[in-house]
Write an enzyme that holds these catalytic residues in place. Structure first.
Site, short mmCIF file in Angstrom:
data_model
loop_
_atom_site.label_atom_id
_atom_site.label_comp_id
_atom_site.label_asym_id
_atom_site.label_seq_id
_atom_site.Cartn_x
_atom_site.Cartn_y
_atom_site.Cartn_z
N CYS A 114 0.78 -1.04 -0.02
CA CYS A 114 -0.04 0.19 0.09
C CYS A 114 0.82 1.17 -0.05
O CYS A 114 0.44 2.53 -0.18
CB CYS A 114 -0.89 -0.05 1.14
SG CYS A 114 -2.18 -1.20 1.07
N HIS A 251 -3.10 7.66 1.90
CA HIS A 251 -3.50 6.29 1.21
C HIS A 251 -4.92 6.05 1.77
O HIS A 251 -5.09 6.21 2.95
CB HIS A 251 -2.59 5.12 1.83
CG HIS A 251 -3.02 3.71 1.66
ND1 HIS A 251 -3.45 3.22 0.33
CD2 HIS A 251 -3.10 2.93 2.51
CE1 HIS A 251 -3.96 2.00 0.44
NE2 HIS A 251 -3.66 1.58 1.80
N ASN A 281 -9.97 0.29 -0.66
CA ASN A 281 -8.78 0.13 -0.74
C ASN A 281 -8.05 -0.28 -1.98
O ASN A 281 -8.30 -1.57 -1.94
CB ASN A 281 -8.44 -0.40 0.58
CG ASN A 281 -6.87 -0.39 1.02
OD1 ASN A 281 -6.18 -0.11 0.13
ND2 ASN A 281 -6.37 -0.96 2.16
O1 UT7 Z 1 -4.01 -0.74 3.35
C1 UT7 Z 1 -3.11 -1.48 4.09
C2 UT7 Z 1 -3.30 -0.88 5.32
N1 UT7 Z 1 -4.50 -1.44 5.91
C3 UT7 Z 1 -5.44 -0.93 6.64
O2 UT7 Z 1 -5.05 0.30 7.22
C4 UT7 Z 1 -6.41 -1.54 7.35
C5 UT7 Z 1 -6.42 -1.36 8.94
N2 UT7 Z 1 -7.36 -1.82 9.68
C6 UT7 Z 1 -8.66 -1.36 9.55
O3 UT7 Z 1 -9.26 -0.44 8.85
C7 UT7 Z 1 -9.85 -1.93 10.66
O4 UT7 Z 1 -9.28 -2.78 11.57
C8 UT7 Z 1 -11.17 -2.96 9.87
C9 UT7 Z 1 -11.82 -2.37 9.27
C10 UT7 Z 1 -10.27 -4.06 9.30
C11 UT7 Z 1 -11.77 -3.69 11.06
O5 UT7 Z 1 -12.22 -2.89 11.83
P1 UT7 Z 1 -12.24 -3.03 13.68
O6 UT7 Z 1 -12.91 -1.86 14.33
O7 UT7 Z 1 -10.85 -2.93 13.92
O8 UT7 Z 1 -13.02 -4.21 13.77
P2 UT7 Z 1 -12.64 -5.59 14.29
O9 UT7 Z 1 -11.53 -6.36 13.49
O10 UT7 Z 1 -12.33 -5.27 15.81
O11 UT7 Z 1 -13.93 -6.41 14.25
C12 UT7 Z 1 -15.09 -6.07 14.95
C13 UT7 Z 1 -16.16 -7.37 14.86
C14 UT7 Z 1 -15.67 -8.83 15.16
O12 UT7 Z 1 -16.72 -9.25 15.91
P3 UT7 Z 1 -16.55 -9.63 17.27
O13 UT7 Z 1 -15.60 -10.63 17.48
O14 UT7 Z 1 -16.29 -8.46 17.87
O15 UT7 Z 1 -18.13 -10.20 17.70
C15 UT7 Z 1 -15.85 -9.25 13.83
O16 UT7 Z 1 -16.04 -10.66 13.68
O17 UT7 Z 1 -16.58 -6.99 13.54
C16 UT7 Z 1 -16.87 -8.36 12.72
N3 UT7 Z 1 -16.45 -8.62 11.31
C17 UT7 Z 1 -17.41 -8.03 10.59
N4 UT7 Z 1 -18.89 -7.81 10.69
C18 UT7 Z 1 -19.51 -7.71 9.72
C19 UT7 Z 1 -15.27 -8.36 10.66
N5 UT7 Z 1 -15.65 -8.18 9.53
C20 UT7 Z 1 -16.92 -8.08 9.36
C21 UT7 Z 1 -17.82 -7.59 8.15
N6 UT7 Z 1 -19.02 -7.46 8.55
N7 UT7 Z 1 -17.27 -7.73 7.04
#
Ligand code: UT7
Length: 324
Positions: A114, A251, A281
């Site tokens: 990225c 980005h 992204n």
């Molecule tokens: O480009 C390279 C760099 N990449 C990035 O910068 C990405 C960096 N990370 C992020 O943008 C964020 O961490 C994400 C958008 C990937 C995720 O956001 P988050 O607030 O960190 O969510 P999380 O991973 O803590 O997930 C929270 C919950 C989980 O459920 P529980 O365990 O809390 O019940 C996941 O299972 O959201 C659930 N979940 C979803 N639910 C619905 C994960 N993916 C999904 C989904 N739809 N697609």
């Protein structure tokens, strides 16, 4: 006095097919609400079957060349930032070179995921300053839809396909921050973090292409910590401060990361170019796409101080400060 690498043209290309969050709801266990609130993404573009990274890259390059009003034959070098090349080799850059009808110069890819476009821009700048090239075409092009694991909802809803390109030209500058062109760069990587964002396949390891794997929360934490830092370091090298910034062009991975970085820099969101809602992204393509959209919208104009910043797999991160 000295040389500066000045942007003389910018362009982009997005595949025709738009996939909304609502469409994804039909095949992935997710909701429009989750994707919007966690990432800011509303839709993304996916390349058509048979449409390759080099096709996207060529379209973006043609748009930038037309905007610059130059002949493709006058370009000395092509650098393509990509992690999703058509083939293991040759480079996408040589494919673009042939498609543009170029029979001279040199072309190669850089791979910093990225952060790839920032790394490519810094390398193009170095080629110009060291007089190894006068005009460099720098492209970010990706087809991340091809490395999505559709059973992993935490990653497959985040990425999209696209390409953006800029043309840099050597111009004489006064050697001050009043010059147009690239004023400073800051590149970093830390391979100790290679396991939080990677693709689980490759030529030497598995002879497969593999799928993207990401510990989202960990990457998020590093992004929040490192992006404002690299942007401020690059600004400092240019003899500028965050108050001098006209546009931050980050980005486009996550609206929360973009907003938090802007807040840390003390730059209002009215001075940030945001395209993540519409593009998702697109990895190395996201910054040149945002630059091109920003110019097309009339946001970025000549003389503006533009700060790009990005982080991705490696981890690799960096920033380029330029006067448009
Ligand atoms: O480009 C390279 C760099 N990449 C990035 O910068 C990405 C960096 N990370 C992020 O943008 C964020 O961490 C994400 C958008 C990937 C995720 O956001 P988050 O607030 O960190 O969510 P999380 O991973 O803590 O997930 C929270 C919950 C989980 O459920 P529980 O365990 O809390 O019940 C996941 O299972 O959201 C659930 N979940 C979803 N639910 C619905 C994960 N993916 C999904 C989904 N739809 N697609």
């Amino acid at each position: 006095m000295g040389k500066r690498a000045v942007v003389i043209g910018v362009g982009h290309y997005l595949p025709e097919r738009i996939v909304t969050n609502t469409e994804l709801e039909k095949t992935v266990d997710t909701t429009d609400e989750w994707i919007r609130t966690r990432s800011g993404i509303e839709q993304r573009h996916f390349a058509a079957e048979g449409e390759k990274t080099s096709d996207l890259a060529t379209h973006a390059a043609e748009a930038a060349i037309a905007r610059a009003g130059i002949d493709a034959g006058s370009i000395d070098a092509i650098i393509v930032a990509t992690s999703t090349p058509d083939l293991t080799f040759p480079s996408v850059a040589t494919m673009v070179q042939a498609r543009l009808g170029m029979t001279k110069g040199y072309a190669f890819d850089v791979q910093a995921v990225c952060a790839g476009f920032v790394f490519a821009l810094a390398n193009a700048n170095a080629l110009i300053l060291s007089e190894q090239a006068n005009r460099v075409l720098v492209i970010g092009a990706e087809t991340f839809s091809r490395i999505m694991d559709w059973s992993d909802r935490s990653t497959c809803v985040l990425f999209g396909d696209g390409a953006g390109a800029v043309i840099l030209e050597a111009r004489e500058g006064a050697g001050t921050s009043a010059d147009r062109g690239i004023l400073a760069t800051d590149l970093n990587s830390d391979g100790r973090h290679k396991d939080i964002l990677y693709v689980d396949g490759g030529v030497s390891a598995s002879q497969t292409t593999g799928y993207l794997r990401m510990e989202g929360k960990e990457v998020f934490r590093h992004a929040i910590e490192k992006l404002a830092q690299t942007a401020e370091t690059a600004l400092e090298k240019a003899g500028l401060g965050t108050g001098d910034v006209t546009w931050v062009v980050p980005h486009q991975a996550n609206l929360r990361i973009i907003a938090s970085t802007a807040r840390k820099m003390g730059v209002g969101m009215d001075r940030v170019v945001v395209t993540v809602q519409e593009h998702g992204n697109t990895s190395a393509a996201s910054i040149p796409l945002a630059l091109s959209v920003g110019v097309a919208n009339g946001q970025i104009t000549e003389g503006d101080i533009v700060v790009t910043e990005a982080i991705g797999g490696g981890l690799a991160w960096g920033s380029v400060v330029l006067r448009w």
